[in-house]
Design a protein around this motif. Structure first.
Motif, PDB file in Angstrom:
ATOM      1  N   GLN A  44       0.634  -1.361   0.030  1.00  0.00           N
ATOM      2  CA  GLN A  44      -0.115  -0.090  -0.015  1.00  0.00           C
ATOM      3  C   GLN A  44       0.645   1.288   0.023  1.00  0.00           C
ATOM      4  N   GLY A  45       2.043   1.191   0.680  1.00  0.00           N
ATOM      5  CA  GLY A  45       2.806   2.119   0.833  1.00  0.00           C
ATOM      6  C   GLY A  45       3.325   2.679  -0.525  1.00  0.00           C
ATOM      7  N   ILE A  46       3.923   1.558  -1.345  1.00  0.00           N
ATOM      8  CA  ILE A  46       4.585   1.762  -2.625  1.00  0.00           C
ATOM      9  C   ILE A  46       3.640   2.216  -3.448  1.00  0.00           C
ATOM     10  N   GLN A  47       2.377   1.777  -3.496  1.00  0.00           N
ATOM     11  CA  GLN A  47       1.244   2.135  -4.168  1.00  0.00           C
ATOM     12  C   GLN A  47       1.177   3.679  -4.243  1.00  0.00           C
ATOM     13  N   LYS A  48       1.005   4.074  -2.767  1.00  0.00           N
ATOM     14  CA  LYS A  48       0.632   5.234  -2.547  1.00  0.00           C
ATOM     15  C   LYS A  48       2.002   6.584  -3.161  1.00  0.00           C
ATOM     16  N   ALA A  49       2.995   6.079  -2.769  1.00  0.00           N
ATOM     17  CA  ALA A  49       4.363   6.782  -3.195  1.00  0.00           C
ATOM     18  C   ALA A  49       4.496   6.740  -4.875  1.00  0.00           C
ATOM     19  N   LYS A  50       3.951   5.724  -5.476  1.00  0.00           N
ATOM     20  CA  LYS A  50       3.901   5.858  -6.871  1.00  0.00           C
ATOM     21  C   LYS A  50       2.784   6.687  -7.434  1.00  0.00           C
ATOM     22  N   ALA A  51       1.722   6.770  -6.681  1.00  0.00           N
ATOM     23  CA  ALA A  51       0.760   7.667  -7.220  1.00  0.00           C
ATOM     24  C   ALA A  51       1.133   9.174  -6.996  1.00  0.00           C
ATOM     25  N   LEU A  52       1.983   9.557  -6.024  1.00  0.00           N
ATOM     26  CA  LEU A  52       2.372  10.826  -5.748  1.00  0.00           C
ATOM     27  C   LEU A  52       3.851  11.148  -6.489  1.00  0.00           C
ATOM     28  N   GLY A  53       4.366  10.169  -7.297  1.00  0.00           N
ATOM     29  CA  GLY A  53       5.295  10.177  -8.014  1.00  0.00           C
ATOM     30  C   GLY A  53       6.741  10.339  -7.111  1.00  0.00           C
ATOM     31  N   LYS A  54       6.615   9.950  -5.999  1.00  0.00           N
ATOM     32  CA  LYS A  54       7.689   9.869  -5.124  1.00  0.00           C
ATOM     33  C   LYS A  54       8.366   8.563  -5.049  1.00  0.00           C
ATOM     34  N   TYR A  55       7.830   7.494  -5.637  1.00  0.00           N
ATOM     35  CA  TYR A  55       8.704   6.112  -5.501  1.00  0.00           C
ATOM     36  C   TYR A  55       9.592   6.153  -6.501  1.00  0.00           C
ATOM     37  N   GLN A  56      10.790   5.653  -6.003  1.00  0.00           N
ATOM     38  CA  GLN A  56      12.100   5.713  -7.106  1.00  0.00           C
ATOM     39  C   GLN A  56      12.418   4.070  -6.851  1.00  0.00           C
ATOM     40  N   GLY A  57      12.032   3.340  -5.805  1.00  0.00           N
ATOM     41  CA  GLY A  57      12.618   1.876  -6.020  1.00  0.00           C
ATOM     42  C   GLY A  57      14.157   1.980  -5.452  1.00  0.00           C
ATOM     43  N   ARG A  58      14.628   0.605  -5.579  1.00  0.00           N
ATOM     44  CA  ARG A  58      15.755   0.646  -4.997  1.00  0.00           C
ATOM     45  C   ARG A  58      16.778   0.812  -6.112  1.00  0.00           C
ATOM     46  N   LYS A  59      17.798   1.696  -6.122  1.00  0.00           N
ATOM     47  CA  LYS A  59      18.830   1.803  -6.897  1.00  0.00           C
ATOM     48  C   LYS A  59      19.909   0.765  -6.806  1.00  0.00           C
ATOM     49  N   PRO A  60      20.547   0.351  -8.023  1.00  0.00           N
ATOM     50  CA  PRO A  60      21.350  -0.494  -8.323  1.00  0.00           C
ATOM     51  C   PRO A  60      22.812  -0.082  -7.779  1.00  0.00           C
ATOM     52  N   ASP A  61      23.739  -0.937  -7.212  1.00  0.00           N
ATOM     53  CA  ASP A  61      24.833  -0.628  -6.360  1.00  0.00           C
ATOM     54  C   ASP A  61      25.737  -0.515  -7.762  1.00  0.00           C
ATOM     55  N   LEU A  62      26.162   0.647  -8.224  1.00  0.00           N
ATOM     56  CA  LEU A  62      26.969   1.100  -9.507  1.00  0.00           C
ATOM     57  C   LEU A  62      28.499   0.466  -9.334  1.00  0.00           C
ATOM     58  N   GLN A  63      28.889   0.671  -7.940  1.00  0.00           N
ATOM     59  CA  GLN A  63      30.343   0.480  -7.708  1.00  0.00           C
ATOM     60  C   GLN A  63      30.537  -1.098  -7.461  1.00  0.00           C
ATOM     61  N   LEU A  64      29.488  -1.851  -7.112  1.00  0.00           N
ATOM     62  CA  LEU A  64      29.574  -3.398  -7.118  1.00  0.00           C
ATOM     63  C   LEU A  64      29.328  -3.955  -8.399  1.00  0.00           C
ATOM     64  N   ARG A  65      28.494  -3.192  -9.134  1.00  0.00           N
ATOM     65  CA  ARG A  65      28.482  -3.784 -10.665  1.00  0.00           C
ATOM     66  C   ARG A  65      29.684  -3.633 -11.338  1.00  0.00           C
ATOM     67  N   GLU A  66      30.491  -2.504 -11.131  1.00  0.00           N
ATOM     68  CA  GLU A  66      31.533  -2.309 -11.917  1.00  0.00           C
ATOM     69  C   GLU A  66      32.685  -3.071 -11.434  1.00  0.00           C
ATOM     70  N   ASN A  67      32.844  -3.484 -10.124  1.00  0.00           N
ATOM     71  CA  ASN A  67      33.781  -4.443  -9.610  1.00  0.00           C
ATOM     72  C   ASN A  67      33.551  -5.869 -10.140  1.00  0.00           C
TER      73      ASN A  67
END
Length: 101
Positions: A44-67
């Protein structure tokens, strides 16, 4: 002897066993209900945040992916990369699939 099973009283022993099993079942049901409630509220919290345009989701760890990409290009095995970086095989697969190697 204080324990019914040791005293030979079969009826008390059976009652004790049934009550113990009931308590375990009750605890398991309460834990499951709590788990489902938390998952529902999170959704419900994720759905509400998406409706407000605030949901960003989990960002990938770019440093880990580079390694991971660096170690893959060096020819390290997936198990070695997992051990060295503490990442999952799915992360390694995503990096390999993305063509960063």
């Amino acid at each position: 002897m204080t324990h019914p099973a040791l005293s030979g009283d079969l009826e008390n022993s059976m009652i004790s066993k049934v009550l113990t099993e009931f308590m375990i079942d009750l605890a398991a049901a309460m834990a499951r209900d709590d788990y489902e409630t938390r998952r529902k509220r999170q959704a419900q919290g994720i759905q509400k945040a998406k409706a407000l345009g605030k949901y960003q989701g989990r960002k990938p760890d770019l440093q880990l992916r580079e390694n991971v990409a660096l170690l893959l290009s060096e020819g390290k095995s997936w198990s070695q990369i997992q051990h060295l970086l503490g990442c999952s095989r799915s992360t390694i697969a995503k990096v390999k699939k993305s063509g960063a190697v």
